[in-house]
Design an enzyme around this catalytic site. Sequence first.
Site, mmCIF file in Angstrom:
data_model
loop_
_atom_site.group_PDB
_atom_site.id
_atom_site.type_symbol
_atom_site.label_atom_id
_atom_site.label_comp_id
_atom_site.label_asym_id
_atom_site.label_seq_id
_atom_site.Cartn_x
_atom_site.Cartn_y
_atom_site.Cartn_z
ATOM 1 N N LYS A 102 3.140 39.446 -2.224
ATOM 2 C CA LYS A 102 1.728 39.196 -2.495
ATOM 3 C C LYS A 102 0.914 40.320 -1.875
ATOM 4 C CE LYS A 102 0.593 34.907 -3.000
ATOM 5 N NZ LYS A 102 0.219 33.489 -2.777
ATOM 6 N N GLU A 150 3.301 40.386 -7.184
ATOM 7 C CA GLU A 150 1.921 40.100 -7.559
ATOM 8 C C GLU A 150 1.180 41.412 -7.790
ATOM 9 O OE1 GLU A 150 -0.680 37.057 -5.385
ATOM 10 O OE2 GLU A 150 -1.471 38.968 -4.666
ATOM 11 N N LYS A 154 0.728 24.777 -3.264
ATOM 12 C CA LYS A 154 -0.478 24.086 -2.799
ATOM 13 C C LYS A 154 -0.242 22.577 -2.912
ATOM 14 C CE LYS A 154 -3.463 27.949 -4.020
ATOM 15 N NZ LYS A 154 -4.543 28.473 -4.894
ATOM 16 N N ASP A 209 -2.545 38.724 -11.228
ATOM 17 C CA ASP A 209 -3.382 37.926 -10.333
ATOM 18 C C ASP A 209 -4.869 38.187 -10.549
ATOM 19 O OD1 ASP A 209 -3.812 36.139 -8.088
ATOM 20 O OD2 ASP A 209 -4.357 37.917 -6.944
ATOM 21 N N ARG A 227 0.815 -1.207 0.000
ATOM 22 C CA ARG A 227 0.000 0.000 0.000
ATOM 23 C C ARG A 227 0.852 1.262 0.000
ATOM 24 N NH1 ARG A 227 -3.363 1.706 -2.671
ATOM 25 N NH2 ARG A 227 -4.205 -0.413 -2.532
#
Length: 296
Positions: free
Chosen positions: A176, A210, A144, A231, A109
């Site tokens: 950002k 950004e 992410k 963005d 597994r």
Amino acid sequence: MTDLRFERYFSGKARDYLFRSIDLALEEDGPDLTAMAVFAPEDRLTAAIVAKEEAVMAGLPIAPLVLERMGQAEACSVTLFAADGQRVANRMVVAEIVGPAITLLKAERVILNYICHLSGIATMVAKAVAALAGTKTRLLDTRKTLPGLRYPEKYAVVCGGGVNHRLDLAEMLMFKDNHIDRAGGIPQAMAALRKSYQGHMESMPPVEIECRTLAEVAQAIAEAPKRIMLDNMDEPTMREALAMVPAGIETEVSGGVDLDALAGIGALGPDFVSVGRITHSAKSADLSMLLKETTA
């Protein structure tokens, strides 16, 4: 079959992170008490890893590493019939493992979890890259990723034909919205960054800014960063923004990009488009491990 790309990618701290994730996966499973009750230590199995659908492979060389981390590398033999990055057909046997039954049943597994998950990412990435074919735009991943699996997941992106964005927060400095708003604007944010590197500017990593509006794009251009990110802009704004950015500054489109939108974005001509869903929403590839007793 030695996968040189895998060996090059998983060196240094990347290999250490991979080993730690394998060790944790094995620890989570604990001992296979049922296998130990049914099989004798000398019993051996042959395990065939079979693709149950067409897929792009990623993570096959992890199979022998799992056995190595179990201390069973010398007791087992692993043959890979496909390479990472290769598209395989339904029902193709991509690997064969021969070894002690108790070892293979415990490893089964863990090995499949890696290969199925990473091959699912590679398969989705290959589809996204195909949508950008004929354009200069390259597909980027994001941060992410699942905790502890960043390096394997980003490796799978490369296997599918994509390009890695920064691996950690220090590899590229990205301003950002939160940083820009807190600093009071892009010029102020860049001034604060340059002040923090005063006296050793040569050690400052590349910078990406950004931008949410055309006004911010103009401000970012004045700071001459390595890359400007557009963005969550609509297509007309994106087109105008790309026309503003001079040669020598890279451009990246980001923010809720759907795979169906990739061809249109590529036609606009940014250098990159980043898509979080290629890691956080990829469906696992369907592979299974078929085991049979052997006297070998």
